[in-house]
Scaffold this motif. Sequence first.
Motif, PDB file in Angstrom:
ATOM      1  N   ASP A  56       0.700  -1.141  -0.130  1.00 14.41           N
ATOM      2  CA  ASP A  56       0.078  -0.007  -0.167  1.00 14.41           C
ATOM      3  C   ASP A  56       1.069   1.304  -0.074  1.00 14.41           C
ATOM      4  N   THR A  57       0.613   2.267  -0.976  1.00 11.49           N
ATOM      5  CA  THR A  57       1.252   3.515  -0.872  1.00 11.49           C
ATOM      6  C   THR A  57       0.117   4.475  -0.887  1.00 11.49           C
ATOM      7  N   PHE A  58       0.232   5.548   0.021  1.00 11.66           N
ATOM      8  CA  PHE A  58      -0.603   6.458   0.470  1.00 11.66           C
ATOM      9  C   PHE A  58       0.056   7.827   0.714  1.00 11.66           C
ATOM     10  N   PRO A  59      -0.574   8.964   0.315  1.00  5.24           N
ATOM     11  CA  PRO A  59      -0.018  10.281   1.095  1.00  5.24           C
ATOM     12  C   PRO A  59      -0.359  10.430   2.579  1.00  5.24           C
ATOM     13  N   ALA A  60       0.785  11.004   3.178  1.00  4.31           N
ATOM     14  CA  ALA A  60       0.383  11.095   4.538  1.00  4.31           C
ATOM     15  C   ALA A  60       1.030  12.340   4.937  1.00  4.31           C
ATOM     16  N   THR A  61       0.845  12.801   6.205  1.00  5.92           N
ATOM     17  CA  THR A  61       1.538  14.008   6.786  1.00  5.92           C
ATOM     18  C   THR A  61       2.079  13.703   8.333  1.00  5.92           C
ATOM     19  N   ALA A  62       3.491  14.202   8.085  1.00  4.31           N
ATOM     20  CA  ALA A  62       4.380  13.876   9.400  1.00  4.31           C
ATOM     21  C   ALA A  62       4.698  15.093  10.234  1.00  4.31           C
TER      22      ALA A  62
END
Length: 144
Positions: A93-99
């Motif tokens: 799974d590849t997904f945008p995220a916020t760190a």
Amino acid sequence: MTGTVHDNPTPWVADHIRRFEETGGRPRPGVNDLLLTTRGRKSGLLRRTALAYIRDDEDAYVLTASNGGADRHPAWYLNLLASPEVILQVGADTFPATARPATAPESARLWPAVVAATPSYATYRTATIREIPLVVVAPASRAN
């Protein structure tokens, strides 16, 4: 995030990324690994590295900016401070995220679990004069 992704050029990290891809995201049995893509704070290029993680809850991933106990933060950490929008690949799974850096109370709560998962982090912590940051990464749809 669009553009060509540049893998970490450090040989052992590049090998880790290759093994991650070859094994469908399970390069080291018993270790949770992911791929993190950040935007280079100086170059603007997409930079990818392989990291171990723990879970804080069902959607949050916790990363350790140990840099092997070096007295400087890893480039990926500096990159996400400048631009917190990242891409995670966990398994297939590849997904945008916020760190974001963990808060002091979060770090105090999470550090024992980080060390339980990867005992070498305790050694890294004593090898450096800097505070080793923990990073909380959440899917973009959930991030605060």
